[in-house]
Write a protein that holds these residues in place. Structure first.
Motif, PDB file in Angstrom:
ATOM      1  N   VAL A  60      34.271 -75.916   3.008  1.00  0.00           N
ATOM      2  CA  VAL A  60      34.788 -74.780   2.228  1.00  0.00           C
ATOM      3  C   VAL A  60      34.159 -74.776   0.843  1.00  0.00           C
ATOM      4  CG1 VAL A  60      36.833 -73.763   1.177  1.00  0.00           C
ATOM      5  CG2 VAL A  60      36.977 -74.686   3.477  1.00  0.00           C
ATOM      6  N   ALA A  61      34.124 -75.925   0.196  1.00  0.00           N
ATOM      7  CA  ALA A  61      33.542 -76.023  -1.148  1.00  0.00           C
ATOM      8  C   ALA A  61      32.064 -75.662  -1.130  1.00  0.00           C
ATOM      9  CB  ALA A  61      33.748 -77.431  -1.703  1.00  0.00           C
ATOM     10  N   ARG A  62      31.328 -76.174  -0.135  1.00  0.00           N
ATOM     11  CA  ARG A  62      29.895 -75.843  -0.032  1.00  0.00           C
ATOM     12  C   ARG A  62      29.690 -74.355   0.212  1.00  0.00           C
ATOM     13  NH1 ARG A  62      28.813 -80.464   3.638  1.00  0.00           N
ATOM     14  NH2 ARG A  62      28.685 -78.842   5.217  1.00  0.00           N
ATOM     15  N   LEU A  63      30.525 -73.755   1.058  1.00  0.00           N
ATOM     16  CA  LEU A  63      30.402 -72.330   1.351  1.00  0.00           C
ATOM     17  C   LEU A  63      30.693 -71.491   0.113  1.00  0.00           C
ATOM     18  CD1 LEU A  63      29.908 -70.086   3.434  1.00  0.00           C
ATOM     19  CD2 LEU A  63      32.343 -70.200   3.998  1.00  0.00           C
ATOM     20  N   ILE A  64      31.706 -71.861  -0.645  1.00  0.00           N
ATOM     21  CA  ILE A  64      32.024 -71.124  -1.876  1.00  0.00           C
ATOM     22  C   ILE A  64      30.848 -71.188  -2.847  1.00  0.00           C
ATOM     23  CG2 ILE A  64      33.482 -71.162  -3.947  1.00  0.00           C
ATOM     24  CD1 ILE A  64      35.815 -71.947  -2.076  1.00  0.00           C
ATOM     25  N   CYS A  65      30.242 -72.350  -2.989  1.00  0.00           N
ATOM     26  CA  CYS A  65      29.069 -72.483  -3.865  1.00  0.00           C
ATOM     27  C   CYS A  65      27.913 -71.640  -3.346  1.00  0.00           C
ATOM     28  CB  CYS A  65      28.652 -73.941  -3.977  1.00  0.00           C
ATOM     29  SG  CYS A  65      29.807 -74.948  -4.914  1.00  0.00           S
ATOM     30  N   ARG A  66      27.682 -71.681  -2.043  1.00  0.00           N
ATOM     31  CA  ARG A  66      26.592 -70.901  -1.439  1.00  0.00           C
ATOM     32  C   ARG A  66      26.806 -69.410  -1.661  1.00  0.00           C
ATOM     33  NH1 ARG A  66      21.536 -71.296  -0.736  1.00  0.00           N
ATOM     34  NH2 ARG A  66      21.485 -69.121  -1.220  1.00  0.00           N
ATOM     35  N   VAL A  67      28.023 -68.938  -1.469  1.00  0.00           N
ATOM     36  CA  VAL A  67      28.322 -67.522  -1.679  1.00  0.00           C
ATOM     37  C   VAL A  67      28.125 -67.159  -3.149  1.00  0.00           C
ATOM     38  CG1 VAL A  67      30.156 -65.775  -1.633  1.00  0.00           C
ATOM     39  CG2 VAL A  67      29.838 -67.288   0.318  1.00  0.00           C
ATOM     40  N   GLY A  68      28.542 -68.019  -4.060  1.00  0.00           N
ATOM     41  CA  GLY A  68      28.338 -67.763  -5.483  1.00  0.00           C
ATOM     42  C   GLY A  68      26.869 -67.622  -5.833  1.00  0.00           C
ATOM     43  N   ILE A  69      26.047 -68.514  -5.306  1.00  0.00           N
ATOM     44  CA  ILE A  69      24.599 -68.444  -5.541  1.00  0.00           C
ATOM     45  C   ILE A  69      24.032 -67.163  -4.935  1.00  0.00           C
ATOM     46  CG2 ILE A  69      22.393 -69.520  -4.915  1.00  0.00           C
ATOM     47  CD1 ILE A  69      23.923 -72.239  -5.133  1.00  0.00           C
ATOM     48  N   ASP A  70      24.454 -66.833  -3.711  1.00  0.00           N
ATOM     49  CA  ASP A  70      23.962 -65.625  -3.058  1.00  0.00           C
ATOM     50  C   ASP A  70      24.369 -64.359  -3.800  1.00  0.00           C
ATOM     51  OD1 ASP A  70      22.701 -67.131  -1.170  1.00  0.00           O
ATOM     52  OD2 ASP A  70      24.068 -66.645   0.478  1.00  0.00           O
ATOM     53  N   VAL A  71      25.557 -64.349  -4.385  1.00  0.00           N
ATOM     54  CA  VAL A  71      26.000 -63.180  -5.155  1.00  0.00           C
ATOM     55  C   VAL A  71      25.068 -62.968  -6.343  1.00  0.00           C
ATOM     56  CG1 VAL A  71      27.824 -62.340  -6.691  1.00  0.00           C
ATOM     57  CG2 VAL A  71      28.404 -63.194  -4.427  1.00  0.00           C
ATOM     58  N   ILE A  72      24.738 -64.040  -7.045  1.00  0.00           N
ATOM     59  CA  ILE A  72      23.841 -63.926  -8.204  1.00  0.00           C
ATOM     60  C   ILE A  72      22.449 -63.478  -7.764  1.00  0.00           C
ATOM     61  CG2 ILE A  72      22.693 -65.238 -10.037  1.00  0.00           C
ATOM     62  CD1 ILE A  72      25.307 -66.949 -10.133  1.00  0.00           C
ATOM     63  N   GLN A  73      21.898 -64.125  -6.731  1.00  0.00           N
ATOM     64  CA  GLN A  73      20.565 -63.764  -6.252  1.00  0.00           C
ATOM     65  C   GLN A  73      20.531 -62.324  -5.733  1.00  0.00           C
ATOM     66  OE1 GLN A  73      19.814 -66.798  -3.313  1.00  0.00           O
ATOM     67  NE2 GLN A  73      18.762 -68.128  -4.779  1.00  0.00           N
ATOM     68  N   SER A  74      21.540 -61.930  -4.983  1.00  0.00           N
ATOM     69  CA  SER A  74      21.573 -60.580  -4.429  1.00  0.00           C
ATOM     70  C   SER A  74      21.725 -59.528  -5.521  1.00  0.00           C
ATOM     71  CB  SER A  74      22.708 -60.448  -3.418  1.00  0.00           C
ATOM     72  OG  SER A  74      22.446 -61.254  -2.298  1.00  0.00           O
ATOM     73  N   ASN A  75      22.507 -59.833  -6.556  1.00  0.00           N
ATOM     74  CA  ASN A  75      22.620 -58.902  -7.686  1.00  0.00           C
ATOM     75  C   ASN A  75      21.244 -58.642  -8.289  1.00  0.00           C
ATOM     76  OD1 ASN A  75      25.229 -57.814  -8.420  1.00  0.00           O
ATOM     77  ND2 ASN A  75      25.893 -59.939  -8.570  1.00  0.00           N
ATOM     78  N   LEU A  76      20.485 -59.700  -8.487  1.00  0.00           N
ATOM     79  CA  LEU A  76      19.146 -59.555  -9.060  1.00  0.00           C
ATOM     80  C   LEU A  76      18.218 -58.793  -8.115  1.00  0.00           C
ATOM     81  CD1 LEU A  76      18.743 -63.112 -10.620  1.00  0.00           C
ATOM     82  CD2 LEU A  76      19.214 -60.965 -11.819  1.00  0.00           C
ATOM     83  N   GLN A  77      18.267 -59.102  -6.823  1.00  0.00           N
ATOM     84  CA  GLN A  77      17.416 -58.425  -5.842  1.00  0.00           C
ATOM     85  C   GLN A  77      17.751 -56.942  -5.742  1.00  0.00           C
ATOM     86  OE1 GLN A  77      18.082 -60.745  -2.334  1.00  0.00           O
ATOM     87  NE2 GLN A  77      16.567 -62.307  -2.895  1.00  0.00           N
ATOM     88  N   VAL A  78      19.033 -56.607  -5.709  1.00  0.00           N
ATOM     89  CA  VAL A  78      19.434 -55.200  -5.617  1.00  0.00           C
ATOM     90  C   VAL A  78      19.051 -54.464  -6.901  1.00  0.00           C
ATOM     91  CG1 VAL A  78      21.422 -53.647  -5.488  1.00  0.00           C
ATOM     92  CG2 VAL A  78      21.248 -55.564  -3.901  1.00  0.00           C
ATOM     93  N   ALA A  79      19.253 -55.097  -8.048  1.00  0.00           N
ATOM     94  CA  ALA A  79      18.874 -54.463  -9.313  1.00  0.00           C
ATOM     95  C   ALA A  79      17.377 -54.189  -9.348  1.00  0.00           C
ATOM     96  CB  ALA A  79      19.285 -55.341 -10.489  1.00  0.00           C
ATOM     97  N   LEU A  80      16.566 -55.150  -8.950  1.00  0.00           N
ATOM     98  CA  LEU A  80      15.120 -54.938  -8.899  1.00  0.00           C
ATOM     99  C   LEU A  80      14.756 -53.866  -7.882  1.00  0.00           C
ATOM    100  CD1 LEU A  80      13.762 -58.591  -9.181  1.00  0.00           C
ATOM    101  CD2 LEU A  80      13.528 -56.745 -10.854  1.00  0.00           C
ATOM    102  N   GLY A  81      15.437 -53.863  -6.747  1.00  0.00           N
ATOM    103  CA  GLY A  81      15.186 -52.844  -5.720  1.00  0.00           C
ATOM    104  C   GLY A  81      15.494 -51.443  -6.213  1.00  0.00           C
ATOM    105  N   VAL A  82      16.565 -51.320  -6.972  1.00  0.00           N
ATOM    106  CA  VAL A  82      16.927 -50.010  -7.530  1.00  0.00           C
ATOM    107  C   VAL A  82      15.910 -49.591  -8.587  1.00  0.00           C
ATOM    108  CG1 VAL A  82      18.659 -48.809  -8.926  1.00  0.00           C
ATOM    109  CG2 VAL A  82      19.377 -50.210  -6.995  1.00  0.00           C
TER     110      VAL A  82
END
Length: 162
Positions: A60-82
């Motif tokens: 659970v702890a590893r998944l929460i960390c992974r999701v947190g990292i993915d949220v940050i990376q995806s925010n940057l990717q979507v912003a660049l895509g836009v």
């Protein structure tokens, strides 16, 4: 005791949330928070017929960390895509992802994860829970995306709930 507090963690969370939202620890707010923390879970208990059993808290702890990292990376990717949409429009697509996860709590967590991570939206779940339809903002390789999704999110949830 379990009849008075069917979900003790929920009761504690509701009590604290009530006090935080009201920004007061006056006697009246303490009484209302306690009443809300006791009554709400009792009234909501019939709506949740099965209880979740978390089997691997470290996962659970590893998944929460992974999701947190993915949220940050995806925010940057979507912003660049836009920002680059005029030069290279994003390749949005609906992807059918076969599911091995069958637990209702795991599927609920998976739906929240896919909605929280920018660039993905849970669109549909087959009646037999074998396939989900996911909208992806910018899809490069469907096969690689499906494998990444299953490895990153579905497998840990299966370890946690099944």
């Amino acid at each position: 005791m379990s009849r008075l507090f069917p979900a003790p963690l929920l009761s504690v969370a509701l009590f604290v949330l009530w006090l935080l939202l009201n920004l007061s620890v006056s006697p009246g707010n303490l009484l209302l928070a306690a009443a809300f923390a006791v009554v709400a879970p009792m009234l909501l208990a019939p709506l949740r017929p099965q209880h979740a059993h978390v089997r691997r808290p470290l996962v659970v702890a590893r998944l929460i960390c992974r999701v947190g990292i993915d949220v940050i990376q995806s925010n940057l990717q979507v912003a660049l895509g836009v920002l680059r949409a005029g030069q290279r429009p994003p390749r949005s697509a609906f992807v059918h992802i076969p599911l091995d996860l069958r637990d209702a709590h795991g599927l609920a967590a998976l739906s929240m994860i896919t909605t929280v991570v920018p660039g993905t939206v849970w669109s549909e779940l087959a009646l037999d829970r074998s396939v989900m339809l996911l909208h992806v903002f910018d899809l490069q390789d469907e096969t690689a995306f499906i494998e990444h999704f299953k490895h990153t999110y579905e497998r840990p949830l299966m370890e946690i709930f099944e």
